[in-house]
Design an enzyme around this catalytic site. Sequence first.
Site: not given
Length: 530
Positions: A265, A283
Amino acid sequence: MKDIPMPKVLISDQMDPKAAEIFRERGLEVDERPGLSKDELKAIIGGYDGLAIRSATKVTADVLEAAPNLKVVGRAGIGVDNVDIPAASAKGVVVMNTPFGNSITTAEHAIALMFALARQLPEADVSTQAGKWEKNRFMGVELTAKTLGLIGAGNIGSIVADRALGLRMRVIAYDPFLTPERALQLGIEKVELDDLLARADFITLHTPLTDQTRGILSAENLAKTKKGVRIINCARGGLIDEAALKAALDSGHVAGAALDVFVEEPAKQSALFGTPGFVATPHLGASTTEAQVNVAIQVAEQIADFLTTGGVTNALNVPSLSAEEAPKLRPYMQLAEKLGSLVGQLEGQRMTGVAIEVEGAAASLNQKPITAAVLAGLMQVYSDTVNMVNAPFLAKERGLDVREVRHDREGDYHTLLRVTVTTPEGQKSVAGTLFANTAPRLVEIFGIKVEAELDGEMIYIVNEDAPGFIGRLGTALGEAGVNIGTFNLGRHTAGGEAVALVSVDSHIDGATVAALKALPGVKRVKPLRF
């Protein structure tokens, strides 16, 4: 009297303004500096006692090395992948998170993704806004009467279960820590992982990323799932083998998957992107206004409690100690640290194990902070920067076996704490109590009854119990220019082995130790410092 400076806290990530307000209300100095580079953070972190972060700040070993005054790191949120917890523990820094502030938000996001998969909402939205009207293309499935498999039934998982039951789904769960009683209370069925994989129409993951859970939905386990299963992950990237999931979606074995978290990420590229039946969000599990406010408030309150009262809440590397417990436990922890320090100074680095026993009033208390305090005293023989946070780490590093024992019995004292260490010569123990529930006192040392305060500079002497010894000892100290504060004596039997614990007003140098060892009948002399 010199004023004690107020603790200082740095907020290094974007956080709701209420966090800074709480710090100031509690009398702490606070600086808000979101967006610092790593080098900028290292340049200023040395001036702070506390650090409040979200996911952007990386608290690495070298950042911690640049922070000699840092006592606590608080993560506004659940995941602490951006904090080097072993390095923080070694440096004596408490690491906290806020595991409950965004629980509802994350659970609701999982439910939202489950609906998105069931009714193909993202694809239908794109198609419709493109001017198409593909009503027959998007044939969804109902959630009612479907089986939801939870991998992890903790705080967030249990909320998902409650919402799913409200949708009239059947809920089964795999969680080694889920008790049958808790499963019954939640209204769900506890199963083994293979059973869940075979039965679930939907699978949602709610477990931390550990060595045991990493890749829990591997290619092998994905092959065990029911054909047409739909999978949701709002927990941690790495729980699912992403390449295997891509293959299962392409083959049609998995009908749909929705991921809010990824191995890497920010996930700017992924083989999963563009795969039919795949839904992705960046997220967003904790991304609601309410959650952002909640976690900011909670992390500020937790850091402020720790820096002002010693309260420890939601810590990941030290026993929790509520702000209400802290005042009551503080004298016990002072006693515990003194006893640990005493036996550590006397037995040096020969210890292979330690047992911490509590009885009487102490037996009703939270024993974990007491144990940590004993180890903090004991480990001073290894390090001069030891505290309650890194002491258990140091003990484990040195292979020290640590045991806790709780006795409900009432003994000679209303409360008693005993520390027993294992040495090559066998077990040796010291014991202490509290006078008036506040003042620590030593009451036994290596089987000999004695009453003494453990404070400042002291001398421990083992000698043969014989007439005139105390006079000779006093004379020797007087000749060395050492003034006696208190004199505490004990012995096994008349004429046998005796001990003296003498508090003195100045440091005992090597020459004085040699003079005391030369006295007739002296077996051991050891200067102590508390």
